[in-house]
Design an enzyme around this catalytic site. Structure first.
Site, mmCIF file in Angstrom:
data_model
loop_
_atom_site.group_PDB
_atom_site.id
_atom_site.type_symbol
_atom_site.label_atom_id
_atom_site.label_comp_id
_atom_site.label_asym_id
_atom_site.label_seq_id
_atom_site.Cartn_x
_atom_site.Cartn_y
_atom_site.Cartn_z
ATOM 1 C CE1 TYR A 236 -3.370 2.857 0.463
ATOM 2 C CE2 TYR A 236 -2.074 3.478 2.389
ATOM 3 C CZ TYR A 236 -3.055 3.768 1.452
ATOM 4 O OH TYR A 236 -3.728 4.959 1.510
ATOM 5 C CG PHE B 118 -3.689 9.006 9.409
ATOM 6 C CD1 PHE B 118 -5.058 9.155 9.535
ATOM 7 C CD2 PHE B 118 -3.199 7.768 9.017
ATOM 8 C CE1 PHE B 118 -5.925 8.108 9.269
ATOM 9 C CE2 PHE B 118 -4.061 6.713 8.737
ATOM 10 C CZ PHE B 118 -5.434 6.879 8.861
#
Length: 507
Positions: A55, A331
């Site tokens: 990814y 995040f």
């Protein structure tokens, strides 16, 4: 020239962030950072050519993460990611906010966990040092998966695209980079994600707000002391032997500052003793240390969160020392969003109590001998009546701004990002609130100084007297036909610059 700030695996300090963002201190990478960047980049290169998709390296992003991207399309993928993500709208945000965004993203790149090439990090540092500031728009971040649109606008400038502010003008990024001798970056695998997956915008605004609020809370103690003095209040409520009964550190500090500011005041001395018929001062005077102190303690908690964030490597996926590339949720902006929202509450309350003190000085029934509205000729002129209206309007808005943004969440990316922090919105609210508090305190400062003049021939304390004298150099003082708007603006500048604190010499 400010001292150069070197970025590497070690955390930055909040003071260093302010030095770079506002003081334009130059930045660079440490030797360790260069070495770590090269090592982690090699891991990315290996994965980029592996059969198994990874990814962010050889796949699409977000809801498109299952799609494998062939090698020949990956440069186009990174470029497309940045162009599509730079979709912000609304007015451009302040230069210092963008510089904070750039610096804190560079700090995470320099940590060695993102997999970008050393040259990409060096180019971002070069933009900061050259004073090239990408145009970042107000709207476009949900505070999750990073401040995406704002960070993409920065990455766009690294590519030589979009618009930037350079030497006081808005110009095409390519033109500014060429003038500064900076080669645009052609992004490679993983770099688009690494440049956009961070909470750097909201963190930068938190650190800048904290720096401003330290100054403003100090000034609030000073303006409160001046109001107590002007309203013939007592300093006894601020004595240390009373504060120790409730041992909050912020309260103790605020009370000590107010006590010190009032020492030597002939006005305070004039109403001590058995002839004074006053029993207790109003809450807005007597409880100022409790309110200001709680605001200080709230700020201390927010700064602790900021310190932890400055130790963090916020990216997704991250490249670990053993070469693994792992997805994670670091995040998410919740830790920063909560304290940004939290700080808006004490900002509103400190402003609210300041407005109450101002109103008291203008009311003939409660001001203990001051003329109505502190007017030179009551009835002919209105004195500070509408200045207090201005305070009231701002305080009302600050209460609305104290409504939290972080309790909201709007799902995005086809429900892959189904819970977001709205931390960028919380940060934008807080910046506006800080500006409002600045104006409210400036009006209290101006009003209290004028009230002290009306107590003549009694003299204020040496501390408040110095502050009043500073104001006299900037504003007209008591008299008819005064134009208050310029006086408020002058007082705002004294508050914003910290000149009021320099004059008080309380620290």
């Amino acid at each position: 020239m400010p001292e150069k700030v070197l970025l590497g695996p070690e955390p930055l300090t909040a003071a260093q962030v302010v030095d770079v963002v506002r003081g334009h201190a130059p930045v660079g990478l440490t030797d360790t950072a260069e070495k770590n960047l090269a090592a982690t980049r090699q891991h990315i290169e290996n994965l980029a050519h592996a059969v198994t998709p990874t990814y962010g390296v050889s796949t699409g992003f977000g809801a498109l993460a299952t799609r494998h991207i062939p090698v020949e399309s990956r440069t186009a993928l990174q470029r497309s990611l940045i162009r599509s993500h730079a979709a912000g709208a609304g007015p451009a945000v302040e230069t210092e906010v963008v510089r904070g965004l750039m610096l804190l993203r560079l700090r995470t790149l320099a940590s060695g966990y993102t997999g970008v090439r050393p040259g990409t990090a060096q180019t971002l540092a070069a933009l900061l040092n050259a004073g090239i500031t990408p145009i970042v728009h107000e709207y476009g971040s949900l505070g999750c998966s990073g401040d995406l649109a704002p960070l993409a606008a920065v990455a766009l400038a690294l590519m030589g695209e979009g618009e930037v502010e350079y030497r006081g003008e808005v110009v095409p990024a390519g033109e500014a980079l060429k003038h500064a001798g900076i080669e645009p970056v052609v992004l490679a695998e993983k770099e688009g994600l690494a440049l956009t997956n961070g909470t750097d915008g909201m963190l930068g605004m938190l650190l800048l707000a904290a720096a401003d609020l330290h100054r403003l809370f100090d000034i609030a103690d000073l303006t409160a002391a001046m109001s107590v003095e002007a309203l013939l209040g007592t300093d006894r409520a601020f004595a240390a032997d009373l504060q120790v009964l409730r041992p909050h550190p912020g309260q103790a500090l605020s009370a000590a500052r107010m006590w010190k500011a009032l020492q030597g005041s002939k006005i305070v001395e004039s109403h001590r003793g058995p002839d004074c018929n006053r029993v207790q001062d109003a809450y807005s005077l007597r409880c100022a240390p409790q309110v200001h102190g709680a605001a200080r303690d709230s700020l201390a908690h927010a700064e602790l969160v900021g310190e932890r964030e400055l130790m963090s490597a916020v990216d997704n996926p991250v490249v670990l020392a053993d070469g693994r590339v792992e997805s994670n949720g670091n995040f998410h902006g919740a830790p920063v969003a909560y304290v940004l929202d939290f700080l808006a509450i004490p900002v509103a309350d400190v402003a609210s109590i300041a407005e109450r003190r101002t109103d008291r000085m203008l009311d003939k029934a409660r001001s203990h001998g001051l003329p109505p509205f502190l007017a030179h000729d009551p009835g002919v002129d209105s004195g500070h009546m509408i200045a207090q209206y201005t305070q009231a309007a701002i305080v009302s808005e600050l209460k609305r701004l104290a409504v939290p943004a972080s309790v909201d969440s709007i799902p995005s990316s086809a429900m892959q990002e189904d819970h977001v922090s709205m931390g960028w919105s919380a940060a934008r609210k807080l910046r506006k609130a800080v500006d409002g508090l600045t104006t409210v305190l400036a009006i209290e400062l101006l009003t209290a100084a004028r009230a002290l003049d009306f107590r003549a021939p009694l003299e204020p304390s040496p501390v408040t007297g110095r502050v009043r004298d500073l104001l006299r150099t900037k504003v007209a003082g008591p008299g008819p036909d005064r134009h208050l708007a310029p006086e408020i603006a002058a007082a705002e500048e004294l508050v914003r610059s910290g000149a009021v604190l320099d004059a008080a010499r309380l620290s």
